[in-house]
Design a protein around this motif. Structure first.
Motif: not given
Lengths: 368, 306
Positions: B117-120, B125-126, B134-139
């Motif tokens: 999953i590293k790449d994703i 991670e930040p 509270n994340l955006s749809g893409g996140m």
């Protein structure tokens, strides 16, 4: 086991994250208890009464004194004739009129059949009932103490015994009911909501597809609420003891054990509800209307079961809180041990086993 | 392709009145990126739920890595990664807690399979201490994919992962799927976006519970066999109506700001169409013959089926 622990942690995170709900859950019992104990109490203080004393002798004045010093009654008027009684009640201020018959002291001491008439404003039946009980209690108390009668049964008044709640404290009756009600509310409502929430969010799909077994999911869901409900029991008992001086005359351990059994009953009901519906709202309505209301109305908490029509009485027998209230009343107020409540415990145990089996059977491995 | 990782034979499922999936069969090779393309309500989610052991098929069988999805459902659940249509995240848990939770219930740790999953995950991670809600749809989508991958599943089933996600995130998401394929993970993905079909190794076009066609995307477009024209004018709405009145027109559909016209014979050229449209009063015309796209093929299949 590690999987289960992970699941349990997640549930605890959910609960901690939702601090407001947690505070409500923990704080509600205290508020409810204080409400029932202080505000909704059916105790009566300083009820206004009138006295019509045809005899005006030593005994009647002693009795009058006893009534007035009890704290329940407050003398509003001294009447001279029976004619005044009607207008008095119509004014609505006076709750009770006590009439001593002529020659009271002599009849009391010699014949043991002195008559007191107790007339009540029964437009408030509950109040009237209570006042009669208070009056009776005071009179029989007087008879017992006076000891002046040689006759075995003085028989002025039929004896009314206020057993286990000599002071007729309403809160004594309410505490077991409140425990029964709150445990249903917290356990059943919260479990059914927490399970249906996963269904609504769609996370249940992933949980089902994971190697977690359904019973692990259910157990992980209910475990935190067992703890919360248990804390609630302890809080209720402490507050009622400290604030209202409600005793626990029997074994505290037995009381807590029975409470835990009842918590599990309520939780299994909550699981059952969550297997019926997929929506949090429906689950909430079912818990409130299907469980809370019957707990209040049909458990003997407020309305005595014996006074209900037969069909309702039969339904009452099926209510877990009814049995639980009997158990804790016996333990708390009568101070009896397990030998006196094993039958009720067995009934509760049977119900719990039934509901758990049913809900585990109904809790599906799949979506349909 | 090696031996099939996912096999379905005559899978059928109906609900009270709807036949959601009608006798669907396919085989998906190990390490293949396989797309199910179809409109909403085509039966994609029902099909996936049968494959991931959540629904019992009425008829037919299916297996994942040789394990039957009905009788061996517990074993299947161990080797499967599933991302349902709604991102299955706990909104009130943080990014990190979500990931750890899914790792634990599948009996693994984030550390163990971090390389997958590293790449994703580096992209989210930040925000690892942020609540998932509270994340955006893409996140959210990236986190959900990480959660579905964390136990290194043999087969990954993604139900409409790009629906409701912005174009940039969609593109990134497909790039990630491409990389995962190299890890040997078989990926099944459903989408209503036909432009995503060309990113799959093979696609199944699915409509009304039936598979219309299974093939490589370029094979589907190559075998189309009918001329297609792209027509532009400044009155797009009239343009479709005008084109439909032209002889030999099978379909005229809006694609962005142009209309794709499919002809049922090949003796028409761009000039003839231009002349016809000019007579109809269209101006600023631009007519060009083009290669059929996957969407043209799909619309054609839908029309000819019904």
């Amino acid at each position: 086991m590690k999987r289960f622990a992970g699941f349990l942690y997640k549930e605890i995170y959910h609960i901690i994250r939702d601090m407001r709900t947690l505070i409500v859950l923990i704080g509600m019992p205290v508020v409810q208890l204080l409400l029932f104990g202080y505000v909704l109490t059916n105790e009566i203080k300083d009820a206004k009464i009138a006295i019509l004393d045809h005899s005006k002798d030593e005994v009647t004045s002693e009795l009058t004194q006893k009534f007035l010093s009890s704290g329940y009654f407050k003398l509003s008027r001294e009447l001279q004739s029976e004619n005044e009684i009607n207008t008095l009640f119509q004014e609505g201020d006076i709750k009770e009129v006590i009439v001593f018959e002529e020659d009271f002291a002599r009849k009391f001491e010699k014949d043991g059949n002195a008559k007191i008439q107790i007339i009540n404003d029964a437009s408030e039946p509950n109040t009237a009932n209570l006042l009669v009980n208070y009056t009776n209690a005071i009179i029989s108390d007087y008879v017992r103490q006076s000891n002046r009668t040689s006759t075995a049964a003085p028989g002025i008044i039929p004896e009314v015994q206020m057993a286990y709640n000599a002071n007729l404290k309403g809160v004594f009756m309410f505490v077991p009911g409140i425990i029964a009600m709150l445990l249903i509310l917290i356990s059943a409502l919260m479990t059914s909501i927490t399970i249906t929430r996963e269904k609504e969010l769609g996370t249940m799909e992933v949980l089902l597809v994971s190697p977690l077994r359904p019973f692990q999911i259910v157990l992980g869901k209910v475990a935190p609420y067992i703890l919360i409900a248990f804390i609630n029991v302890v809080i209720i008992l402490l507050v009622s003891n400290i604030v209202f001086h409600v005793p626990v005359r029997g074994s505290v351990v037995l009381l807590l054990a029975e409470s835990t059994l009842y918590i599990i009953t309520a939780l299994s009901l909550g699981i059952l509800i969550s297997t019926i519906t997929n929506s949090q709202q429906v689950a909430m309505m079912l818990s409130l209307i299907g469980l809370m209301l019957p707990t209040i109305m049909l458990s003997g908490f407020i309305y005595p079961v014996e006074n209900m029509p037969l069909p309702l009485q039969i339904i009452c027998q099926l209510m877990p809180p009814k049995w639980f209230i009997i158990i804790i009343k016996n333990i708390m107020l009568k101070g009896v041990g397990f030998t006196y409540v094993w039958k009720e415990t067995l009934v509760l145990l049977g119900m719990t086993a039934f509901f758990i089996t049913l809900s585990v059977k109904k809790f599906k491995n799949r979506l349909e | 392709m090696e031996k099939n990782a996912v096999i379905a034979e005559n899978l059928s499922k109906s609900f009270k009145k709807v036949n959601a999936v009608k006798s669907v069969s396919f085989g998906i090779g190990k390490g293949e990126l396989f797309g199910f393309i179809g409109p909403d309500g085509a039966g994609k989610s029902t099909l996936f739920r049968m494959l991931v052991t959540l629904l019992l098929p009425d008829e037919g069988k299916a297996s994942i890595s040789g394990l039957d999805v009905v009788s061996d459902f517990r074993k299947v659940r161990n080797i499967l990664g599933y991302m349902p249509g709604k991102f299955s995240l706990y909104q009130d848990l943080t990014v990190e807690q979500n990931l750890n939770f899914y790792a634990t219930i599948f009996g693994t740790t984030v550390k163990e399979n971090y390389h997958l999953i590293k790449d994703i995950y580096v992209q989210i991670e930040p925000f690892k201490n942020r609540l998932a809600g509270n994340l955006s749809g893409g996140m959210k989508q990236k986190l959900a994919l990480s959660c579905a991958l964390i136990h290194k599943p043999e087969v990954l089933v993604l139900d409409e992962p790009t629906t409701g996600v912005d174009a940039v995130s969609r593109k990134e998401f497909w790039e990630m799927l491409g990389r995962l394929k190299h890890e040997g993970i078989t990926i099944l993905v459903s989408t209503p976006y036909m432009d995503e079909a060309i990113l799959c190794d093979r696609v199944a076009l699915i409509q009304d519970g039936s598979i219309l066609r299974i093939d490589k995307p370029d094979e589907i477009t190559k075998s189309f066999g009918k001329p297609v024209f792209a027509v532009k004018s400044d009155r797009t709405h009239d343009l479709i109506l005008d084109l439909k009145s032209f002889r030999g027109v099978e379909a005229a559909n809006l694609f962005g700001n142009q209309v794709h016209v499919v002809m049922n014979n090949s003796d028409v050229d761009a000039g003839q169409i231009t002349t016809f449209l000019k007579e109809k009063g269209q101006t600023s015309l631009d007519v060009r013959e083009i290669e059929a796209g996957i969407e043209d093929c799909f619309i054609d299949l839908m029309i000819n089926k019904s």
